[in-house]
Write a protein that holds these residues in place. Structure first.
Motif, PDB file in Angstrom:
ATOM      1  N   GLU A 144      13.192  10.614 -10.301  1.00 16.65           N
ATOM      2  CA  GLU A 144      11.874  10.589 -10.951  1.00 16.65           C
ATOM      3  C   GLU A 144      10.838   9.809 -10.117  1.00 16.65           C
ATOM      4  O   GLU A 144       9.690  10.223  -9.990  1.00 16.65           O
ATOM      5  N   GLU A 145      11.269   8.686  -9.545  1.00 16.02           N
ATOM      6  CA  GLU A 145      10.327   7.880  -8.754  1.00 16.02           C
ATOM      7  C   GLU A 145       9.898   8.644  -7.490  1.00 16.02           C
ATOM      8  O   GLU A 145       8.713   8.639  -7.132  1.00 16.02           O
ATOM      9  N   GLN A 146      10.856   9.312  -6.872  1.00 15.62           N
ATOM     10  CA  GLN A 146      10.506  10.099  -5.676  1.00 15.62           C
ATOM     11  C   GLN A 146       9.574  11.248  -6.043  1.00 15.62           C
ATOM     12  O   GLN A 146       8.602  11.526  -5.338  1.00 15.62           O
ATOM     13  N   LEU A 147       9.866  11.893  -7.172  1.00 14.36           N
ATOM     14  CA  LEU A 147       9.022  13.018  -7.596  1.00 14.36           C
ATOM     15  C   LEU A 147       7.592  12.536  -7.861  1.00 14.36           C
ATOM     16  O   LEU A 147       6.625  13.175  -7.440  1.00 14.36           O
ATOM     17  N   ASN A 148       7.484  11.398  -8.505  1.00 15.23           N
ATOM     18  CA  ASN A 148       6.141  10.861  -8.775  1.00 15.23           C
ATOM     19  C   ASN A 148       5.405  10.537  -7.479  1.00 15.23           C
ATOM     20  O   ASN A 148       4.192  10.754  -7.371  1.00 15.23           O
ATOM     21  N   ARG A 149       6.132  10.028  -6.488  1.00 13.89           N
ATOM     22  CA  ARG A 149       5.495   9.720  -5.199  1.00 13.89           C
ATOM     23  C   ARG A 149       5.019  10.994  -4.512  1.00 13.89           C
ATOM     24  O   ARG A 149       3.946  11.027  -3.902  1.00 13.89           O
TER      25      ARG A 149
ATOM     26  N   ILE B 278       4.156  13.808  -6.049  1.00 17.74           N
ATOM     27  CA  ILE B 278       2.977  14.293  -6.797  1.00 17.74           C
ATOM     28  C   ILE B 278       1.739  13.473  -6.400  1.00 17.74           C
ATOM     29  O   ILE B 278       0.652  14.037  -6.177  1.00 17.74           O
ATOM     30  N   GLU B 279       1.899  12.153  -6.293  1.00 15.71           N
ATOM     31  CA  GLU B 279       0.758  11.315  -5.920  1.00 15.71           C
ATOM     32  C   GLU B 279       0.254  11.669  -4.518  1.00 15.71           C
ATOM     33  O   GLU B 279      -0.959  11.668  -4.266  1.00 15.71           O
TER      34      GLU B 279
ATOM     35  N   ARG C 259      -1.915  14.490  -5.038  1.00 16.05           N
ATOM     36  CA  ARG C 259      -3.162  14.120  -5.721  1.00 16.05           C
ATOM     37  C   ARG C 259      -4.106  13.344  -4.803  1.00 16.05           C
ATOM     38  O   ARG C 259      -5.321  13.314  -5.028  1.00 16.05           O
TER      39      ARG C 259
ATOM     40  N   VAL D 210       4.117  20.393 -12.973  1.00 16.61           N
ATOM     41  CA  VAL D 210       5.388  19.983 -12.355  1.00 16.61           C
ATOM     42  C   VAL D 210       6.514  20.442 -13.272  1.00 16.61           C
ATOM     43  O   VAL D 210       6.712  19.881 -14.356  1.00 16.61           O
TER      44      VAL D 210
END
Ligand SMILES: Cc1cc2nc3c(=O)[nH]c(=O)nc-3n(C[C@H](O)[C@H](O)[C@H](O)COP(=O)(O)O)c2cc1C
Length: 197
Positions: free
Chosen positions: A23-28, A30-31, A34, A49
């Motif tokens: 999850e943390e990698q996925l958020n990075r 996505i950021e 963005r 996503v």
């Protein structure tokens, strides 16, 4: 890995394990998308996503149905011909069975819609490569971005009336022996450079 190496060693991954992306990698990732530049700083790219495997299966079936109803034509883009032919055969999974598909939409009347999505996609590819994750640009939903069935799926999740899909990114762990992405760059035969001065 520095940014330059992450750019030069990025390759497309078309075979993934079932392992979910952290999850943390996925958020990075996505950021990173963005934080891509956008024309006039419009920031109108809409990120969907998708990690819900049922939704991914639904999209695969809907896309296969839409492509199977099309006919190929002489001069048609080779990848589109392939999507049509493979859909007619059945069992066509356009997103290469990746555990994550990030679908990018933008405003249909905005002149930089595809360019902004492309910047976000490339940023995400580079960020994922640095994390030893595989990615692949997925174009099929762009070709189907006026298809009523596919559009209805995204409307359910907030796709606005004036938005269309312009690109997507498969993300996941590469199904390679060592679990690492293929990183040998393809030789550059095109992309000529003309230096002036
Ligand atoms: C605009 C664009 C559309 C693409 N569409 C697809 C696609 O729909 N499916 C796919 O498997 N690869 C797709 N690709 C990946 C290319 O096939 C790939 O980048 C190219 O063959 C070079 O290989 P590399 O990425 O490993 O360097 C696309 C790439 C770009 C830039």
């Amino acid at each position: 890995m520095n940014a330059y190496d992450a750019i030069l060693t990025r390759r497309s991954t078309r075979s993934y394990t079932d392992a979910p992306v952290d999850e943390e990698q996925l958020n990075r990732i996505i950021e990173a998308g963005r934080y891509a530049p956008s024309g006039g700083n419009s920031q109108t790219t809409h990120f969907f996503v998708i990690t819900d495997q049922e939704v991914l299966k639904e999209l695969a079936e809907d896309a296969q149905t839409a492509f199977a109803a099309m006919e190929t034509e002489p001069g048609m883009y080779r990848s589109l011909v392939s999507s049509i032919n493979r859909s007619k055969q059945g069992n066509y999974i356009f997103y290469h069975n990746a555990p994550v598909l990030i679908v990018l939409a933008n405003q249909k009347d905005y002149g930089n819609n595809i360019a902004d999505c492309a910047c976000a996609l490339e940023n995400m590819m580079i960020a994922a490569n640095e994390m030893n994750l595989g990615t692949c640009w997925i174009n099929q939903l762009k070709w189907l971005n006026e298809d009523p069935v596919i559009t209805a799926v995204f409307r359910r999740y907030g796709l606005e009336e004036n938005e269309r899909i312009y690109g997507a990114l498969a993300v996941g762990h590469p199904a390679t022996e060592d679990g690492m992405p293929e990183r040998t760059p393809l030789p550059r035969r095109g992309n000529p450079v003309t230096r002036i001065g």
